[in-house]
Design a protein around this motif. Sequence first.
Motif, PDB file in Angstrom:
ATOM      1  N   SER A   1     137.829 129.636 124.269  1.00 53.43           N
ATOM      2  CA  SER A   1     136.981 128.823 123.504  1.00 53.43           C
ATOM      3  C   SER A   1     136.247 129.533 122.333  1.00 53.43           C
ATOM      4  N   ALA A   2     135.879 130.960 122.536  1.00 57.23           N
ATOM      5  CA  ALA A   2     135.408 131.838 121.620  1.00 57.23           C
ATOM      6  C   ALA A   2     136.387 131.892 120.594  1.00 57.23           C
ATOM      7  N   SER A   3     137.622 132.022 121.023  1.00 52.08           N
ATOM      8  CA  SER A   3     138.790 132.307 119.866  1.00 52.08           C
ATOM      9  C   SER A   3     138.825 131.015 118.871  1.00 52.08           C
ATOM     10  N   GLU A   4     138.736 129.848 119.570  1.00 51.05           N
ATOM     11  CA  GLU A   4     138.956 128.556 118.776  1.00 51.05           C
ATOM     12  C   GLU A   4     137.608 128.394 117.664  1.00 51.05           C
ATOM     13  N   LEU A   5     136.507 128.865 118.535  1.00 47.90           N
ATOM     14  CA  LEU A   5     135.253 128.617 117.645  1.00 47.90           C
ATOM     15  C   LEU A   5     135.195 129.553 116.565  1.00 47.90           C
ATOM     16  N   LYS A   6     135.460 130.944 116.717  1.00 42.45           N
ATOM     17  CA  LYS A   6     135.594 131.833 115.446  1.00 42.45           C
ATOM     18  C   LYS A   6     136.492 131.196 114.469  1.00 42.45           C
ATOM     19  N   TYR A   7     137.437 130.882 114.642  1.00 47.28           N
ATOM     20  CA  TYR A   7     138.390 130.254 113.394  1.00 47.28           C
ATOM     21  C   TYR A   7     137.730 128.932 112.811  1.00 47.28           C
ATOM     22  N   THR A   8     137.509 128.110 113.832  1.00 43.95           N
ATOM     23  CA  THR A   8     136.661 126.901 113.278  1.00 43.95           C
ATOM     24  C   THR A   8     135.502 127.064 112.432  1.00 43.95           C
ATOM     25  N   ASN A   9     134.675 128.191 112.849  1.00 40.25           N
ATOM     26  CA  ASN A   9     133.462 128.294 112.112  1.00 40.25           C
ATOM     27  C   ASN A   9     133.669 128.995 110.934  1.00 40.25           C
TER      28      ASN A   9
END
Length: 356
Positions: free
Chosen positions: A164-172
């Motif tokens: 989830s952190a990986s997805e959140l990093k790039y979406t941010n």
Amino acid sequence: MDFKDQIKQLSERVLKLKNNIHTEEATKNAFIMPFIQSLGYDVFNPLEVVPEFICDIGIKKGEKIDYAIFRDDTPIILIECKHWKQKLDIHDGQLLRYFHVSKAKFALLTNGIIYRFYTDLIEPNKMDEKPFLDFNIEDIKDGQIERLKEFHKTYFNPESVFQSASELKYTNELRHLIQGEFQEPKDDFVKYFVKQVYTSAVTAKTLEYFRPLVKRTLNNYISDSISDRLKSAITIEEQVQREDVIEEVVVAPIATSAGKEVETTAEELEAFYIVRSILRPVIESKRIVHRDALSYFAIFLDDNNRKPICRLYLNSGKKYIGTFDTEKKEAKSEIATIDDIYSFSEQLIKGVNYYQ
């Protein structure tokens, strides 16, 4: 009190007390320890939460971090605390050094108001310079609360949180880029649209002419989309309320005015088993049930129409899936085939978690 209410209550506490908090230690006691407690960890149990955790850094022995959250005798989250008035930007280097020598996979830097979660997405065992989750507890959004819930003792799974952190990093990062383009479109961004509508050569003067047009069009499009969604939400909510009344009263097979009873199709049953397979990791399959109606195929938790998981609209020209938010408001999305249901896994799992 559920997790969301606990965080909202802590937010109100911060707003009320912060002007009376004058030291870092008071910040920890009034804001940060209650925050750790809201994540399900016992701040008074040294097997779970270790204050002044020692992180030896090279030849520097006895270096301490404010808190370390433990699971199975292993640190999983390091927490560095500051006074609520302090800016955090000047302190992330200190946390980076602690992270490097610890087995913890996640780190939190906070002043009791701003919370920044870090991990090692870019280089293993080296804390990223940018947080993957960053929020202000005085103005925390529902989506951020759902992300934060992944750190709760009950739900914490390091592999899942890391993904989830990986997805959140790039979406941010994408969000910041898009926000910047909307506020002040760059040449390449403007040129992309200009080439679609303008047949002559795109010069610097052309770009300057179109820049405000592109910006204004984008803003108008967003405003119109919001307006349309609000209208749609009102219509859907009214429909849901009417259908809920019908569902509570009618327990016999639903029929049309011509006496035609509902027929559950093979496609609807296949879609039901797809939903079951998505939710199986978080809920027992036997608790997931379906009810068919003339206009839609409904899936509930515990056979309770107050616990809707989703609605499927598969028997008309276009297919839709309806998912529900925390207030049980339905959002309908078009799908090409029932296999597209898998792309709504996150919404379905969140929907079930609302009832836990």
